[in-house]
Structure formats: C-alpha cells, structure tokens
Write an enzyme that holds these catalytic residues in place. Sequence first.
Site, PDB file in Angstrom:
ATOM      1  N   ASP A  33      39.081  52.298  33.507  1.00 30.65           N
ATOM      2  CA  ASP A  33      40.028  51.041  34.061  1.00 30.65           C
ATOM      3  C   ASP A  33      41.324  51.071  35.598  1.00 30.65           C
ATOM      4  OD1 ASP A  33      42.033  48.618  32.790  1.00 30.65           O
ATOM      5  OD2 ASP A  33      42.937  49.267  33.692  1.00 30.65           O
ATOM      6  N   HIS A 104      35.950  42.022  27.543  1.00 30.33           N
ATOM      7  CA  HIS A 104      35.862  43.485  27.815  1.00 30.33           C
ATOM      8  C   HIS A 104      36.523  43.991  26.437  1.00 30.33           C
ATOM      9  CE1 HIS A 104      39.280  41.218  29.712  1.00 30.33           C
ATOM     10  NE2 HIS A 104      40.212  42.467  29.810  1.00 30.33           N
TER      11      HIS A 104
HETATM   12  P1  AMP Z   1      42.857  41.711  30.356  1.00 38.53           P
HETATM   13  O1  AMP Z   1      44.117  41.738  30.983  1.00 38.53           O
HETATM   14  O2  AMP Z   1      42.525  42.331  29.097  1.00 38.53           O
HETATM   15  O3  AMP Z   1      42.216  40.633  31.293  1.00 38.53           O
HETATM   16  O4  AMP Z   1      42.845  42.560  31.130  1.00 38.53           O
HETATM   17  C1  AMP Z   1      42.450  43.482  32.453  1.00 38.53           C
HETATM   18  C2  AMP Z   1      41.629  44.947  32.831  1.00 38.53           C
HETATM   19  O5  AMP Z   1      40.835  44.867  34.200  1.00 38.53           O
HETATM   20  C3  AMP Z   1      43.073  45.501  33.746  1.00 38.53           C
HETATM   21  O6  AMP Z   1      43.170  46.272  32.603  1.00 38.53           O
HETATM   22  C4  AMP Z   1      43.233  45.738  34.877  1.00 38.53           C
HETATM   23  O7  AMP Z   1      43.850  47.023  35.210  1.00 38.53           O
HETATM   24  C5  AMP Z   1      41.457  45.596  34.603  1.00 38.53           C
HETATM   25  N1  AMP Z   1      40.736  45.610  36.135  1.00 38.53           N
HETATM   26  C6  AMP Z   1      40.800  44.959  36.934  1.00 38.53           C
HETATM   27  N2  AMP Z   1      39.863  45.321  37.925  1.00 38.53           N
HETATM   28  C7  AMP Z   1      39.306  46.122  37.961  1.00 38.53           C
HETATM   29  C8  AMP Z   1      38.639  46.598  38.204  1.00 38.53           C
HETATM   30  N3  AMP Z   1      37.798  46.932  39.876  1.00 38.53           N
HETATM   31  N4  AMP Z   1      37.550  47.992  38.427  1.00 38.53           N
HETATM   32  C9  AMP Z   1      38.662  48.286  37.165  1.00 38.53           C
HETATM   33  N5  AMP Z   1      39.085  47.769  36.165  1.00 38.53           N
HETATM   34  C10 AMP Z   1      39.891  46.775  36.708  1.00 38.53           C
END
Ligand code: AMP
Length: 118
Positions: A33, A104
């Site tokens: 993440d 995810h």
């Molecule tokens: P959610 O709130 O369950 O949709 O979680 C989305 C997650 O994606 C968050 O923890 C973000 O920090 C993570 N995230 C967003 N963009 C990226 C990226 N480019 N690479 C890795 N993680 C990401």
Amino acid sequence: MKYDKNNIFAKILRGEIPCEKVYENEYILAFHDINPQKKVHVLVIPKGEYVDLDDFNRKASDKEIIEFSKAITYVAELMGSKVKGYRTLTNIGSDGGQEVPHLHFHIFSGEKIGKMVS
Ligand code: AMP
C-alpha cells in the site's frame, strides 16, 4: 456499479503506473500500500475487472474465486504475517470506506492491529 477502467489499480495492472510488487500470478497481484497504516500493509487484487467483493462473488469464475482466496493466505505467509497473526479486510462502497473501485483485500501485520473498527 459499472467497473471504471481508469481506476488506479486498473492502471497498475496495465503497467501504466508502478507498484511495489510483492507477488503476482495468473490471477492476482499483491503490492505494498502506498500509504501504509501498519508496519506491513499489502493489497491483494484480482486481475479481473471487479468493483468489489460482491461484484466478484457474482461474476467471477469458481477458479478465480478459489485462486484469490488462496492468494491471501499465500501472501500473508510470504510477508511473515502468519507468525504473530494479521488482519485482512475489504471495504465495499462509500459507507464501507472503499476509495478504489477495484476489489482489493488489505493485509495488515507486523504489530498489534488494534480495534477492529473505529
Ligand atoms: P480502500 O479505502 O479500501 O479503497 O483502500 C484503498 C487503498 O489503496 C488505500 O489504503 C490507499 O493507500 C491505497 N492506494 C491508493 N493508490 C495506491 C497506489 N498507487 N499504490 C498502492 N496503494 C495505493
């Protein structure tokens, strides 16, 4: 909800933006993440276009579902998360706190994870 092909994880899967890869196979990709909430914070995503867990369970093949489920355990083992335990969760929709509309699972470990919900 219709799948948005321009969501950030779709771009990662297409190789349009980088990720810090942990593991990949025919069915899934796992990566760190970008904004870790715990010492270990890894995301596991299916390669197919699914908005969330409900969309996945409705539309994915049995093989995709089995492989995705197994991948969570495999990645947790890979990250050492099985030693002292870990938490996995998936957010669905706005009340669930989902920000990225591609299924995810989060894997958190490496320290006490704390309260289940806040
Ligand atoms: P959610 O709130 O369950 O949709 O979680 C989305 C997650 O994606 C968050 O923890 C973000 O920090 C993570 N995230 C967003 N963009 C990226 C990226 N480019 N690479 C890795 N993680 C990401």
